[in-house]
Design a protein around this motif. Sequence first.
Motif, mmCIF file in Angstrom:
data_model
loop_
_atom_site.group_PDB
_atom_site.id
_atom_site.type_symbol
_atom_site.label_atom_id
_atom_site.label_comp_id
_atom_site.label_asym_id
_atom_site.label_seq_id
_atom_site.Cartn_x
_atom_site.Cartn_y
_atom_site.Cartn_z
ATOM 1 N N ALA B 58 40.614 37.120 43.270
ATOM 2 C CA ALA B 58 40.582 36.322 44.501
ATOM 3 C C ALA B 58 39.145 35.925 44.843
ATOM 4 O O ALA B 58 38.871 34.775 45.213
ATOM 5 C CB ALA B 58 41.212 37.115 45.644
ATOM 6 N N GLU B 60 36.618 35.660 42.772
ATOM 7 C CA GLU B 60 36.143 34.693 41.788
ATOM 8 C C GLU B 60 36.732 33.314 42.059
ATOM 9 O O GLU B 60 36.060 32.289 41.865
ATOM 10 C CB GLU B 60 36.519 35.180 40.385
ATOM 11 N N ILE B 85 43.811 27.487 41.884
ATOM 12 C CA ILE B 85 42.696 28.174 41.216
ATOM 13 C C ILE B 85 43.025 29.656 41.050
ATOM 14 O O ILE B 85 42.798 30.242 39.988
ATOM 15 C CB ILE B 85 41.397 27.996 42.027
ATOM 16 N N ASN B 88 45.534 30.052 38.241
ATOM 17 C CA ASN B 88 44.923 29.880 36.917
ATOM 18 C C ASN B 88 44.073 31.084 36.545
ATOM 19 O O ASN B 88 44.071 31.520 35.395
ATOM 20 C CB ASN B 88 44.064 28.613 36.894
ATOM 21 N N GLN B 89 43.361 31.610 37.532
ATOM 22 C CA GLN B 89 42.565 32.815 37.278
ATOM 23 C C GLN B 89 43.477 33.955 36.838
ATOM 24 O O GLN B 89 43.144 34.708 35.934
ATOM 25 C CB GLN B 89 41.816 33.219 38.543
ATOM 26 N N ASP B 92 44.733 33.512 33.318
ATOM 27 C CA ASP B 92 43.691 33.866 32.355
ATOM 28 C C ASP B 92 43.543 35.379 32.245
ATOM 29 O O ASP B 92 43.367 35.923 31.158
ATOM 30 C CB ASP B 92 42.348 33.252 32.771
#
Lengths: 390, 195
Positions: B58, B60, B85, B88-89, B92
């Motif tokens: 969160a 980042e 975002i 997507n983080q 990853d």
Amino acid sequence: MNLVCRLVERSVAASVARGDEPRAAWVRFHLKRCSACRQVHADMDAIRRRLAEALDSPEPSDAFLDRVWAGIDADAPAPKRHRYAHLGIWAATGASALALVLAVTFVRDGTQGTDQSGTGRRSAMAAHDVASRAQEGARQTGQARRKAKAKPAAEPRPTDKIPPAQDALIRRLIVQRRRLARMPTATEPKGEARGSQANRGRSIRMASGGSAGASPSPAGSTSPAGSPSPGGSPSSAATPQPTLGWVDIARYYELQNDASSAAYAYRQALREKTDADTAYAAGRTSEAAGDILAAVECLAEMLAGPPAASSTDGDGVSHRPGGGLGPDWARHCSFVQRAGVLDAAGSRIWLGRVPPVQIVFRAVRTRDEARNGSPVFGFGSHPGALLDVT
Amino acid sequence: MEAAMTGDRAAVTDEALARLAANGDRAAYSTLVERYRGLAFSTAYAMLGNPDDAEDIAQEAFVRAYRTLPGFDPQRTWAAWIMSIVRNQCRDAVRRRKVRSAHASVELERDEVPTDGADAIPEATLLETERLGELREAVAGLPDHLRAPVVLHYAYGKTYREIASGLGLPESTVVGRLAAAMRILRRRFAAEVRR
């Protein structure tokens, strides 16, 4: 359970998920008549009540905002939006068309030799200028949109080189390190200041007098570089010259979440000096960058590190002399540690999915066996077969 | 906008705050972070299952969002943008985690429950605790796309609208996934819940 009951189960599940009673009349009617479906409803209701009790709901820490700002401040400032970015791609296209029309008009006027040609030229140049700016703005906006929309959190693709654009960041780090070390300000060689391609394969020398083409310095933190550089002056050879090692650069890139550059820097450090720390870091960052083959290579190098004759780790387990595992394996390589705790002979570690790469541990013994005097770890049946990578 | 300039940020829309933040207003961005840190964290936790990872993700995400603020499309909502975002983080992170997950399940299985003082706890309480633990494990074992709505709804009490915003789904899909998760859990726990 017949078809109607299955439909009722779905409807009941949806109503329980919504937190209310079944709405459809036929479902309510069926529930009155079918005890099995009533039981389904009761079961789901009971599970729903227990879920809130069973599941944890941790909250972010109080320092959340501070850490966000720390992360932002540690990074470069946000780029400025281009003046014409708001015009968008359509405005850019329109401006380009206008410039084209004006340019054609100018050419016609010029060939006809009228005195409107000067006006036409100026108009065309102005239009071309606006179009160029708008195109530039639209291009920047498009790039930013694609970046944000497609995959804002994407990891960098694996590369073999530190991107040239990152050189400025490295240099900023060097300046910071110099300030921290309270080094006397010195002018760096021009070739290095430009971050030329030739220098990227070498450590970056911080002090003046050091040649850009100097021999690579030992990887690690700032340390005196004792060896004189081939192109340096005699005085520079006599003066201790702190250098910025590849490991420092790699750590910097790790802080920047640039796994590719970090992996590259770690691998460079590994070429200069082989040790378990660097090999593991190179493997880890290569893995994060998606360069699976490099990761396997580096991790294998770590496992094949200097043998520790009669060394003992924190758990009192002695390593087999010449076994190919350095004394620091347990501290650095968690998956090997887990493999050691369990009897992981034949277990597989998958590194990535595309391409599928796996490491097969062939003969890992348990710690109990180790305490009984058996060899702790033996990878493969012959010295060269440390790992079986497929 | 005026309200934002005068310091009354509660009444300012997210998008206006984002524009202010893009122009260098740090207080505006702080307000945005405070507004969405809960949803970002809980979504990350629901997708990852680990509070430490969720907090890192969160944070980042907010850092990356600030970095790319000039590219923020005013036509989109800030909530959809920041949550995309975050997602997507998380994806990853899940991808990276799968790389190392070969032994993770083994490690989880071998986690030992502390037994100090267990004799003093009534048996019924222990049984209940055990059942809740099993239910928790069952939720953890749900497919990712089903687990996240369950955690957000039942653990955090998020509304369907909030879940839909967090996960980037229509509300009807959220309800459908919750229902699918409920059917899976019932098949596994039908006998336990009747005790």
